[in-house]
Design an enzyme around this catalytic site. Structure first.
Site, short mmCIF file in Angstrom:
data_model
loop_
_atom_site.label_atom_id
_atom_site.label_comp_id
_atom_site.label_asym_id
_atom_site.label_seq_id
_atom_site.Cartn_x
_atom_site.Cartn_y
_atom_site.Cartn_z
N LEU A 190 -33.58 -43.18 15.42
CA LEU A 190 -32.30 -42.46 15.41
C LEU A 190 -31.58 -42.58 14.07
CD1 LEU A 190 -30.94 -43.30 18.99
CD2 LEU A 190 -32.46 -41.43 18.27
N HIS B 139 -28.86 -37.59 14.96
CA HIS B 139 -28.87 -37.90 16.40
C HIS B 139 -27.51 -38.42 16.84
CE1 HIS B 139 -33.25 -38.74 15.30
NE2 HIS B 139 -33.37 -37.80 16.22
N GLN C 121 -36.42 -24.12 17.93
CA GLN C 121 -36.50 -24.92 19.16
C GLN C 121 -35.24 -24.71 20.01
OE1 GLN C 121 -37.77 -29.25 19.37
NE2 GLN C 121 -35.56 -29.54 19.36
N SER D 83 -33.61 -36.52 8.88
CA SER D 83 -34.79 -36.39 9.74
C SER D 83 -35.46 -37.75 9.82
CB SER D 83 -35.76 -35.37 9.14
OG SER D 83 -37.03 -35.51 9.74
N SER D 84 -36.01 -38.07 10.97
CA SER D 84 -36.72 -39.35 11.11
C SER D 84 -37.88 -39.40 10.12
CB SER D 84 -37.26 -39.49 12.53
OG SER D 84 -36.23 -39.29 13.46
P1 AMP Z 1 -35.96 -35.45 17.07
O1 AMP Z 1 -35.78 -36.90 17.38
O2 AMP Z 1 -36.29 -35.17 15.64
O3 AMP Z 1 -36.82 -34.72 18.06
O4 AMP Z 1 -34.51 -34.81 17.25
C1 AMP Z 1 -33.80 -34.93 18.45
C2 AMP Z 1 -32.64 -33.97 18.41
O5 AMP Z 1 -31.81 -34.27 17.30
C3 AMP Z 1 -33.10 -32.51 18.25
O6 AMP Z 1 -32.30 -31.67 19.06
C4 AMP Z 1 -32.87 -32.26 16.79
O7 AMP Z 1 -32.62 -30.90 16.49
C5 AMP Z 1 -31.63 -33.10 16.53
N1 AMP Z 1 -31.55 -33.42 15.11
C6 AMP Z 1 -32.52 -33.96 14.33
N2 AMP Z 1 -32.10 -34.07 13.04
C7 AMP Z 1 -30.84 -33.58 13.02
C8 AMP Z 1 -29.88 -33.38 11.99
N3 AMP Z 1 -30.12 -33.72 10.72
N4 AMP Z 1 -28.68 -32.84 12.32
C9 AMP Z 1 -28.42 -32.47 13.61
N5 AMP Z 1 -29.29 -32.63 14.62
C10 AMP Z 1 -30.49 -33.16 14.34
#
Ligand code: AMP
Length: 285
Positions: A33, A37, A153, A185-186
């Protein structure tokens, strides 16, 4: 903070909350996270009485096995961060809990998933659709929160809930970025600092293209401006498109559109990154 690894006990607990009139929010994630997130969780905590954050790296949505095996994990930190934000329930199922046997159902979607990520990650959106429907069925939230960072998505999830009559409100949250503009981003954890500086050009390219579109509504000039910045940064994108923000089909002209998206994907080092911006257009005519 409660942590559940099994679906049954999670459902029982949530049924209790639901029966006492509590509003339930769901934030689905793949863990590791970050502040992106956190923005989703914060919004869920503001709007809901009980917030469930799921952490599950869904093998069904990875078309590339090394991307799956290299996906970063930080469970203890995730737990701390979510608890600190006021999230009450973490759901961290194992692969066997989510897929006790190979699923035979496939959910396919027309139009919105046929381009971009749908082309470059075959099977990805089928995996996303499957896990999202499973999580919505398990948690049965009033509201679920998704990031605009994954814009295609988000559109798919909205369509799923509409077409399959899933009674949930889908809330999209704007992309969170670091000071350089790089979308959080992770996967950024796998970039060196030099690669991070290089990757910051992705947002610069999107913004330059967006500015061109706002100034003169010319798609090829806009794409040219973005691609020039990427080329200078030695980034070779898989795609860099102006698309209709509802159908996600590439556009050659933005005539008559009030809103479009510019979407791109590029690999820096060994890390595949995606980003997008939404552009509002005003026409003189
Ligand atoms: P993930 O863990 O990458 O699957 O992301 C989980 C949720 O967090 C998804 O709905 C992503 O679109 C959202 N998310 C990931 N990165 C960001 C970001 N930089 N800003 C806003 N939401 C994000």
């Amino acid at each position: 903070m409660q942590v559940f690894e099994k679906i049954g006990p999670l459902r029982d607990t949530l049924a209790g909350h639901r029966n006492s009139g509590k509003r339930i929010g769901l934030v689905p994630t793949m863990g590791y996270l970050h502040d992106g997130h956190a923005t989703l969780i914060r919004r869920a905590v503001e709007e809901c009485d009980v917030v469930v954050c799921s952490v599950f790296v869904n093998p069904q949505q990875f078309n590339n096995t090394s991307d799956l095996s290299n996906y970063p994990k930080s469970w203890d930190k995730d737990l701390k961060l979510a608890r600190g934000l006021g999230c009450q329930i973490m759901f961290k199922p194992g692969d066997d809990e989510m897929y006790p046997q190979e699923p035979l159902v496939r959910i396919t979607t027309k139009l919105i998933t046929t381009e971009m990520e749908g082309v470059f990650r075959p099977g990805h959106f089928e995996g996303v659709a499957l896990i999202v429907v499973k999580l919505l069925n398990i948690v049965a939230p009033d509201v679920a929160y998704f990031g605009q960072k994954d814009l295609q998505q988000l559109a798919l999830v909205r369509q799923l809930t509409l077409d399959l009559n899933i009674p949930v409100k889908i809330t999209g949250i704007p992309t969170q970025r670091d000071a350089s503009g790089l979308a959080l981003s992770s996967r950024n954890a796998r970039l060196s600092s030099t690669q991070k500086a290089q990757a910051a050009n992705i947002y610069k390219a999107l913004m330059a293209a967006g500015q061109q579109l706002e100034d003169n509504s010319d798609v090829s000039k806009a794409l040219g401006a973005g691609l020039e910045i990427l080329a200078k940064a030695e980034i070779n994108p898989e795609y860099f498109n102006v698309v209709n923000s509802e159908t996600f089909q590439p556009m050659q002209s933005v005539e008559g559109s009030n809103q479009v998206a510019i979407c791109t994907a590029a690999t820096i080092g060994e890390v595949r990154l995606i980003d997008n911006i939404i552009v509002q257009l005003t026409h003189d005519d």
